[in-house]
Design a protein around this motif. Structure first.
Motif, PDB file in Angstrom:
ATOM      1  N   PRO A  25      17.884  41.463  35.264  1.00  0.00           N
ATOM      2  CA  PRO A  25      18.878  41.251  36.317  1.00  0.00           C
ATOM      3  C   PRO A  25      19.117  42.529  37.121  1.00  0.00           C
ATOM      4  O   PRO A  25      19.098  43.629  36.581  1.00  0.00           O
ATOM      5  N   PHE A  26      19.324  42.367  38.394  1.00  0.00           N
ATOM      6  CA  PHE A  26      19.574  43.484  39.294  1.00  0.00           C
ATOM      7  C   PHE A  26      21.057  43.841  39.233  1.00  0.00           C
ATOM      8  O   PHE A  26      21.917  42.965  39.333  1.00  0.00           O
ATOM      9  N   THR A  27      21.356  45.114  39.008  1.00  0.00           N
ATOM     10  CA  THR A  27      22.751  45.564  39.018  1.00  0.00           C
ATOM     11  C   THR A  27      22.886  46.739  39.977  1.00  0.00           C
ATOM     12  O   THR A  27      21.948  47.491  40.207  1.00  0.00           O
ATOM     13  N   LEU A  28      24.054  46.877  40.495  1.00  0.00           N
ATOM     14  CA  LEU A  28      24.365  47.897  41.489  1.00  0.00           C
ATOM     15  C   LEU A  28      25.653  48.571  41.053  1.00  0.00           C
ATOM     16  O   LEU A  28      26.612  47.901  40.691  1.00  0.00           O
ATOM     17  N   SER A  29      25.677  49.909  41.048  1.00  0.00           N
ATOM     18  CA  SER A  29      26.910  50.592  40.654  1.00  0.00           C
ATOM     19  C   SER A  29      27.031  51.930  41.364  1.00  0.00           C
ATOM     20  O   SER A  29      26.061  52.488  41.853  1.00  0.00           O
ATOM     21  N   THR A  30      28.250  52.392  41.413  1.00  0.00           N
ATOM     22  CA  THR A  30      28.539  53.700  41.984  1.00  0.00           C
ATOM     23  C   THR A  30      29.809  54.235  41.350  1.00  0.00           C
ATOM     24  O   THR A  30      30.676  53.473  40.940  1.00  0.00           O
ATOM     25  N   ASN A  31      29.900  55.534  41.223  1.00  0.00           N
ATOM     26  CA  ASN A  31      31.115  56.180  40.742  1.00  0.00           C
ATOM     27  C   ASN A  31      31.898  56.758  41.909  1.00  0.00           C
ATOM     28  O   ASN A  31      32.868  57.466  41.732  1.00  0.00           O
ATOM     29  N   ALA A  32      31.428  56.460  43.098  1.00  0.00           N
ATOM     30  CA  ALA A  32      32.023  57.052  44.292  1.00  0.00           C
ATOM     31  C   ALA A  32      33.389  56.454  44.592  1.00  0.00           C
ATOM     32  O   ALA A  32      33.626  55.276  44.379  1.00  0.00           O
ATOM     33  N   THR A  44      20.963  51.697  40.834  1.00  0.00           N
ATOM     34  CA  THR A  44      20.580  50.327  40.514  1.00  0.00           C
ATOM     35  C   THR A  44      19.758  50.315  39.241  1.00  0.00           C
ATOM     36  O   THR A  44      19.145  51.316  38.862  1.00  0.00           O
ATOM     37  N   THR A  45      19.750  49.160  38.581  1.00  0.00           N
ATOM     38  CA  THR A  45      18.854  48.914  37.456  1.00  0.00           C
ATOM     39  C   THR A  45      18.325  47.499  37.591  1.00  0.00           C
ATOM     40  O   THR A  45      18.948  46.644  38.215  1.00  0.00           O
ATOM     41  N   GLY A  46      17.155  47.251  36.989  1.00  0.00           N
ATOM     42  CA  GLY A  46      16.574  45.918  36.994  1.00  0.00           C
ATOM     43  C   GLY A  46      15.964  45.559  38.328  1.00  0.00           C
ATOM     44  O   GLY A  46      15.752  46.403  39.197  1.00  0.00           O
ATOM     45  N   GLY A  47      15.695  44.286  38.490  1.00  0.00           N
ATOM     46  CA  GLY A  47      15.083  43.807  39.717  1.00  0.00           C
ATOM     47  C   GLY A  47      13.610  44.157  39.790  1.00  0.00           C
ATOM     48  O   GLY A  47      13.029  44.662  38.846  1.00  0.00           O
ATOM     49  N   ILE A  48      13.012  43.869  40.920  1.00  0.00           N
ATOM     50  CA  ILE A  48      11.596  44.157  41.149  1.00  0.00           C
ATOM     51  C   ILE A  48      11.484  45.045  42.374  1.00  0.00           C
ATOM     52  O   ILE A  48      12.117  44.792  43.393  1.00  0.00           O
ATOM     53  N   GLY A  49      10.681  46.076  42.280  1.00  0.00           N
ATOM     54  CA  GLY A  49      10.477  46.967  43.417  1.00  0.00           C
ATOM     55  C   GLY A  49      11.590  47.989  43.558  1.00  0.00           C
ATOM     56  O   GLY A  49      12.476  48.099  42.715  1.00  0.00           O
ATOM     57  N   THR A  50      11.528  48.737  44.621  1.00  0.00           N
ATOM     58  CA  THR A  50      12.508  49.783  44.902  1.00  0.00           C
ATOM     59  C   THR A  50      13.455  49.295  45.992  1.00  0.00           C
ATOM     60  O   THR A  50      13.015  48.979  47.094  1.00  0.00           O
ATOM     61  N   PRO A  51      14.750  49.223  45.678  1.00  0.00           N
ATOM     62  CA  PRO A  51      15.684  48.752  46.702  1.00  0.00           C
ATOM     63  C   PRO A  51      15.894  49.802  47.789  1.00  0.00           C
ATOM     64  O   PRO A  51      15.705  50.998  47.561  1.00  0.00           O
ATOM     65  N   THR A  52      16.269  49.344  48.956  1.00  0.00           N
ATOM     66  CA  THR A  52      16.666  50.246  50.034  1.00  0.00           C
ATOM     67  C   THR A  52      18.073  49.868  50.457  1.00  0.00           C
ATOM     68  O   THR A  52      18.497  48.713  50.310  1.00  0.00           O
ATOM     69  N   PHE A  53      18.794  50.846  50.959  1.00  0.00           N
ATOM     70  CA  PHE A  53      20.192  50.658  51.304  1.00  0.00           C
ATOM     71  C   PHE A  53      20.418  50.927  52.779  1.00  0.00           C
ATOM     72  O   PHE A  53      19.765  51.775  53.373  1.00  0.00           O
ATOM     73  N   SER A  54      21.362  50.198  53.350  1.00  0.00           N
ATOM     74  CA  SER A  54      21.777  50.430  54.725  1.00  0.00           C
ATOM     75  C   SER A  54      23.211  49.934  54.863  1.00  0.00           C
ATOM     76  O   SER A  54      23.667  49.082  54.095  1.00  0.00           O
ATOM     77  N   LEU A  55      23.894  50.455  55.819  1.00  0.00           N
ATOM     78  CA  LEU A  55      25.265  50.052  56.093  1.00  0.00           C
ATOM     79  C   LEU A  55      25.233  48.793  56.953  1.00  0.00           C
ATOM     80  O   LEU A  55      24.687  48.802  58.052  1.00  0.00           O
ATOM     81  N   VAL A  56      25.776  47.708  56.434  1.00  0.00           N
ATOM     82  CA  VAL A  56      25.738  46.426  57.134  1.00  0.00           C
ATOM     83  C   VAL A  56      26.973  46.256  58.015  1.00  0.00           C
ATOM     84  O   VAL A  56      26.890  45.752  59.121  1.00  0.00           O
ATOM     85  N   SER A  57      28.113  46.672  57.521  1.00  0.00           N
ATOM     86  CA  SER A  57      29.328  46.565  58.321  1.00  0.00           C
ATOM     87  C   SER A  57      30.283  47.688  57.938  1.00  0.00           C
ATOM     88  O   SER A  57      30.100  48.344  56.916  1.00  0.00           O
ATOM     89  N   GLY A  58      31.265  47.912  58.776  1.00  0.00           N
ATOM     90  CA  GLY A  58      32.217  48.975  58.516  1.00  0.00           C
ATOM     91  C   GLY A  58      31.667  50.320  58.930  1.00  0.00           C
ATOM     92  O   GLY A  58      30.612  50.418  59.565  1.00  0.00           O
TER      93      GLY A  58
END
Length: 127
Positions: free
Chosen positions: A72-79, A94-108
């Motif tokens: 399972p894909f999980t996402l976390s931050t201590n920020a 992140t942990t799990g999932g397939i491949g390397t995730p990429t991040f971008s700001l979608v809103s805000g």
């Protein structure tokens, strides 16, 4: 032709397969059927081989389909995502999932002086 399936080797626990339609009539341009695989949260991660067999009119054809079940894909931050002036933000991990995730700001917006990098890290500090 009748379409059936069977796992080659170990079958994944708590997973299901369906073929729609399960009976087809061959044509010169071919036919299409949909193979659906559904894994549950308790299905073990790994690679599985599903053999689909078409039988009819004295003919039998097979095709092997490789299925990969990822952790399972999980996402976390201590920020503290509010951003504290002159303090760097912790990266998103992140942990799990397939491949390397990429991040971008979608809103805000991020605090002034802070940029989210595609690897989940932040550049700069809030000003």
């Amino acid at each position: 032709m009748t379409l059936t399936h069977q796992y080659q080797g170990t079958a994944p626990a708590n997973a299901s397969v369906s073929i729609t339609p399960d009976t087809v009539t061959p044509t010169a341009s071919g036919v299409a059927a949909t193979v659906s695989f559904t894994a549950s949260a308790t299905t073990a991660a790994g690679s599985y081989t599903l053999r689909v067999t078409a039988t009819g009119g004295g003919l039998t054809k097979t095709a092997d389909i490789q299925i990969t079940v990822a952790n399972p894909f999980t996402l976390s931050t201590n920020a503290t995502m509010s951003g504290v002036k002159d303090q760097a933000l912790a990266p998103i991990t992140t942990t799990g999932g397939i491949g390397t995730p990429t991040f971008s700001l979608v809103s805000g917006t991020l605090p002034s002086g802070v940029t989210l990098n595609s690897d989940g890290s932040f550049s700069g500090t809030a000003t």
